[in-house]
Motif scaffolding. Structure first.
Motif, mmCIF file in Angstrom:
data_model
loop_
_atom_site.group_PDB
_atom_site.id
_atom_site.type_symbol
_atom_site.label_atom_id
_atom_site.label_comp_id
_atom_site.label_asym_id
_atom_site.label_seq_id
_atom_site.Cartn_x
_atom_site.Cartn_y
_atom_site.Cartn_z
ATOM 1 N N ASN A 191 2.356 -17.087 -0.790
ATOM 2 C CA ASN A 191 1.318 -16.282 -1.436
ATOM 3 C C ASN A 191 0.476 -15.509 -0.430
ATOM 4 N N SER A 192 0.544 -15.879 0.846
ATOM 5 C CA SER A 192 -0.295 -15.229 1.851
ATOM 6 C C SER A 192 0.231 -13.855 2.258
ATOM 7 N N PHE A 193 1.413 -13.458 1.765
ATOM 8 C CA PHE A 193 1.915 -12.113 2.027
ATOM 9 C C PHE A 193 1.264 -11.128 1.073
ATOM 10 N N ASN A 194 0.920 -9.945 1.589
ATOM 11 C CA ASN A 194 0.405 -8.867 0.756
ATOM 12 C C ASN A 194 1.542 -7.922 0.440
ATOM 13 N N GLU A 195 1.818 -7.709 -0.837
ATOM 14 C CA GLU A 195 2.914 -6.824 -1.211
ATOM 15 C C GLU A 195 2.453 -5.376 -1.154
ATOM 16 N N LEU A 196 3.218 -4.554 -0.444
ATOM 17 C CA LEU A 196 2.949 -3.126 -0.352
ATOM 18 C C LEU A 196 3.741 -2.405 -1.440
ATOM 19 N N PRO A 197 3.441 -1.135 -1.685
ATOM 20 C CA PRO A 197 4.180 -0.403 -2.723
ATOM 21 C C PRO A 197 5.682 -0.441 -2.480
ATOM 22 N N LYS A 198 6.454 -0.528 -3.560
ATOM 23 C CA LYS A 198 7.910 -0.527 -3.450
ATOM 24 C C LYS A 198 8.414 0.876 -3.121
ATOM 25 N N ILE A 199 9.444 0.937 -2.306
ATOM 26 C CA ILE A 199 10.105 2.200 -1.997
ATOM 27 C C ILE A 199 11.341 2.277 -2.877
ATOM 28 N N THR A 200 11.425 3.308 -3.676
ATOM 29 C CA THR A 200 12.533 3.437 -4.608
ATOM 30 C C THR A 200 13.555 4.439 -4.085
ATOM 31 N N PHE A 201 14.770 3.975 -3.890
ATOM 32 C CA PHE A 201 15.862 4.818 -3.435
ATOM 33 C C PHE A 201 16.949 4.767 -4.493
ATOM 34 N N ARG A 202 17.821 5.750 -4.496
ATOM 35 C CA ARG A 202 18.842 5.799 -5.537
ATOM 36 C C ARG A 202 19.701 4.539 -5.564
ATOM 37 N N LYS A 203 19.950 3.988 -4.391
ATOM 38 C CA LYS A 203 20.823 2.822 -4.302
ATOM 39 C C LYS A 203 20.078 1.509 -4.482
ATOM 40 N N PHE A 204 18.804 1.480 -4.091
ATOM 41 C CA PHE A 204 18.082 0.205 -4.154
ATOM 42 C C PHE A 204 16.577 0.424 -4.191
ATOM 43 N N ARG A 205 15.868 -0.665 -4.452
ATOM 44 C CA ARG A 205 14.413 -0.692 -4.316
ATOM 45 C C ARG A 205 14.081 -1.601 -3.151
ATOM 46 N N LEU A 206 13.252 -1.095 -2.241
ATOM 47 C CA LEU A 206 12.841 -1.887 -1.093
ATOM 48 C C LEU A 206 11.411 -2.355 -1.307
ATOM 49 N N SER A 207 11.238 -3.662 -1.435
ATOM 50 C CA SER A 207 9.900 -4.237 -1.530
ATOM 51 C C SER A 207 9.445 -4.601 -0.124
ATOM 52 N N THR A 208 8.264 -4.148 0.251
ATOM 53 C CA THR A 208 7.748 -4.444 1.587
ATOM 54 C C THR A 208 6.543 -5.375 1.470
ATOM 55 N N PHE A 209 6.508 -6.375 2.337
ATOM 56 C CA PHE A 209 5.443 -7.364 2.345
ATOM 57 C C PHE A 209 4.834 -7.415 3.745
ATOM 58 N N LEU A 210 3.543 -7.630 3.808
ATOM 59 C CA LEU A 210 2.842 -7.613 5.085
ATOM 60 C C LEU A 210 2.054 -8.901 5.274
ATOM 61 N N PHE A 211 2.194 -9.499 6.450
ATOM 62 C CA PHE A 211 1.488 -10.734 6.775
ATOM 63 C C PHE A 211 0.634 -10.485 8.012
ATOM 64 N N THR A 212 -0.648 -10.158 7.803
ATOM 65 C CA THR A 212 -1.550 -9.902 8.918
ATOM 66 C C THR A 212 -2.998 -9.960 8.447
ATOM 67 N N ASN A 213 -3.898 -10.198 9.409
ATOM 68 C CA ASN A 213 -5.334 -10.086 9.156
ATOM 69 C C ASN A 213 -5.905 -8.858 9.861
ATOM 70 N N ASN A 214 -5.031 -8.085 10.500
ATOM 71 C CA ASN A 214 -5.441 -6.937 11.302
ATOM 72 C C ASN A 214 -5.488 -5.676 10.440
ATOM 73 N N ASP A 215 -6.668 -5.077 10.311
ATOM 74 C CA ASP A 215 -6.817 -3.891 9.463
ATOM 75 C C ASP A 215 -6.021 -2.698 9.971
ATOM 76 N N LEU A 216 -5.912 -2.539 11.303
ATOM 77 C CA LEU A 216 -5.145 -1.427 11.855
ATOM 78 C C LEU A 216 -3.671 -1.549 11.490
ATOM 79 N N ILE A 217 -3.129 -2.749 11.629
ATOM 80 C CA ILE A 217 -1.724 -2.968 11.274
ATOM 81 C C ILE A 217 -1.522 -2.730 9.784
ATOM 82 N N ARG A 218 -2.449 -3.224 8.982
ATOM 83 C CA ARG A 218 -2.342 -3.041 7.533
ATOM 84 C C ARG A 218 -2.335 -1.556 7.165
ATOM 85 N N THR A 219 -3.223 -0.790 7.793
ATOM 86 C CA THR A 219 -3.305 0.638 7.498
ATOM 87 C C THR A 219 -2.055 1.371 7.948
ATOM 88 N N ARG A 220 -1.580 1.074 9.161
ATOM 89 C CA ARG A 220 -0.415 1.788 9.679
ATOM 90 C C ARG A 220 0.855 1.472 8.907
#
Length: 202
Positions: free
Chosen positions: A3-32
């Protein structure tokens, strides 16, 4: 997954959907990482990329972006993630040390990487073939977007940077076209997702 992962917006491609998850407390990393996801999503959903993959069943993929500097605090949460070859893990920021040999780690980047470069790496990890490098903004284009996203008029931007409002409009339009952004709100989400969530303009 933890549960400690933050889910980022899904990237939708014709072949697949890529779900991206981020595990950090660093605001710069989160923003980038959020910026990189925005860039990649814009790139692969342009008309020119819709022909890169054949139609058929859509595959679901997951990518975890992990900040190594906080792993010791959360090691029990992500041990299974790091030690399974079923997942895609990108280590970003912080010293990676022995973690680079973990089964799921596919790439390691330092904290200085720019969002456009990170977008290309994420695309490569996701298996998006024949993808051009992410669009690069000039320093002036980056400056314009920072002002524009925070509510400055083109006239005010021109005054701040010592250029004409028409030049400010040209730089702004070019940058938005490169990134697939439409409108001030989209620019604000790109330059600083945390500010966008608060719906704050300066």
């Amino acid at each position: 997954m933890p549960n400690s992962f933050n889910e980022l917006p899904k990237i939708t491609f014709r072949k697949f959907r890529l779900s991206t998850f981020l595990f950090t407390n660093n605001d710069l990393i989160r923003t980038r990482v959020s910026q990189a996801v925005t860039i990649l999503d814009s790139m692969i959903n342009k008309k020119t990329y819709s022909q890169l993959s054949p139609t058929g069943s859509r595959e679901e993929k997951e990518l975890y972006v992990v900040d190594p500097s906080i792993i010791k605090k959360k090691e029990s949460d992500i041990g299974a993630l790091l030690n399974s070859d079923k997942f895609l893990v990108l280590l970003y920021g912080g010293p990676a040390d022995h973690l680079i040999t973990a089964q799921s780690v596919r790439h390691v980047v330092n904290s200085e990487i720019e969002p456009d470069e990170l977008a290309s790496i994420i695309g490569d990890l996701a298996g998006i073939k024949n993808m051009d490098r992410a669009p690069r903004l000039s320093q002036r284009e980056k400056e314009i977007l920072q002002y524009y996203g925070r509510g400055y008029t083109l006239k005010a931007i021109g005054y701040e940077l010592g250029i004409s409002p028409k030049s400010a409009e040209t730089y702004k339009s070019r940058a938005c076209r490169k990134l697939g952004l439409t409108g001030r709100a989209a620019v604000l989400r790109f330059i600083d997702p945390s500010v966008a969530r608060q719906n704050t303009l300066h």
